[in-house]
Write a protein that holds these residues in place. Structure first.
Motif, short mmCIF file in Angstrom:
data_model
loop_
_atom_site.label_atom_id
_atom_site.label_comp_id
_atom_site.label_asym_id
_atom_site.label_seq_id
_atom_site.Cartn_x
_atom_site.Cartn_y
_atom_site.Cartn_z
N ALA A 9 0.85 -1.18 0.00
CA ALA A 9 0.00 0.00 0.00
C ALA A 9 0.88 1.23 0.00
CB ALA A 9 -0.90 0.00 1.23
N HIS A 32 -8.61 -6.35 1.40
CA HIS A 32 -7.82 -5.16 1.72
C HIS A 32 -8.49 -4.41 2.87
CE1 HIS A 32 -6.68 -5.63 -2.66
NE2 HIS A 32 -5.52 -5.73 -2.03
N ASP A 34 -10.02 -1.36 4.79
CA ASP A 34 -10.66 -0.12 4.35
C ASP A 34 -10.05 1.10 5.02
OD1 ASP A 34 -12.46 -1.30 2.58
OD2 ASP A 34 -13.91 -1.68 4.18
N LYS A 52 -7.66 6.25 4.68
CA LYS A 52 -8.77 5.52 4.09
C LYS A 52 -8.38 5.03 2.70
CE LYS A 52 -13.70 5.80 3.34
NZ LYS A 52 -14.90 6.61 3.43
N LYS A 53 -8.79 3.81 2.37
CA LYS A 53 -8.43 3.17 1.10
C LYS A 53 -9.03 3.92 -0.07
CE LYS A 53 -10.43 -0.55 -0.35
NZ LYS A 53 -10.94 -1.89 -0.57
N ILE A 61 -1.90 -0.41 -3.26
CA ILE A 61 -3.21 0.19 -3.02
C ILE A 61 -3.00 1.56 -2.36
CG2 ILE A 61 -5.43 -0.09 -1.83
CD1 ILE A 61 -4.89 -2.26 -3.94
N TYR A 63 -3.80 4.79 -0.06
CA TYR A 63 -4.58 5.19 1.11
C TYR A 63 -4.38 6.68 1.30
CZ TYR A 63 -5.49 0.40 2.51
OH TYR A 63 -5.94 -0.91 2.54
#
Length: 81
Positions: A9, A32, A34, A52-53, A61, A63
């Protein structure tokens, strides 16, 4: 989803908070996370940052920073005896 139990991430936020820092997170119930909450102690202050995702689904990912709480670990009560 990775078979390793973790995924990559990237944390983003205002100014230098997050600043594109890549981290490895654990899956939560096979998915994943959140919301990610990270804690650190800097100069005697406990800092809690919440991310927050994002909508992207490919690793890493993203965030996004949403909140910060700072508390003084060394503070004494303000009520005199």
């Amino acid at each position: 989803m990775s078979s390793q139990g973790t995924y990559k991430a990237v944390l983003f936020g205002p100014n230098v908070i997050g600043s594109g820092t890549e981290v490895e997170l654990h899956f939560a119930n096979g998915e994943h996370q959140d919301v990610v909450v990270l804690e650190a102690v800097e100069d005697g202050q406990k800092i809690t940052r919440t991310y927050k995702k994002g909508r992207e689904t490919e690793e890493p990912i993203p965030y996004r920073f949403v909140d910060e709480d700072v508390s003084d670990e060394t503070a004494e009560g303000e009520v005199p005896n």
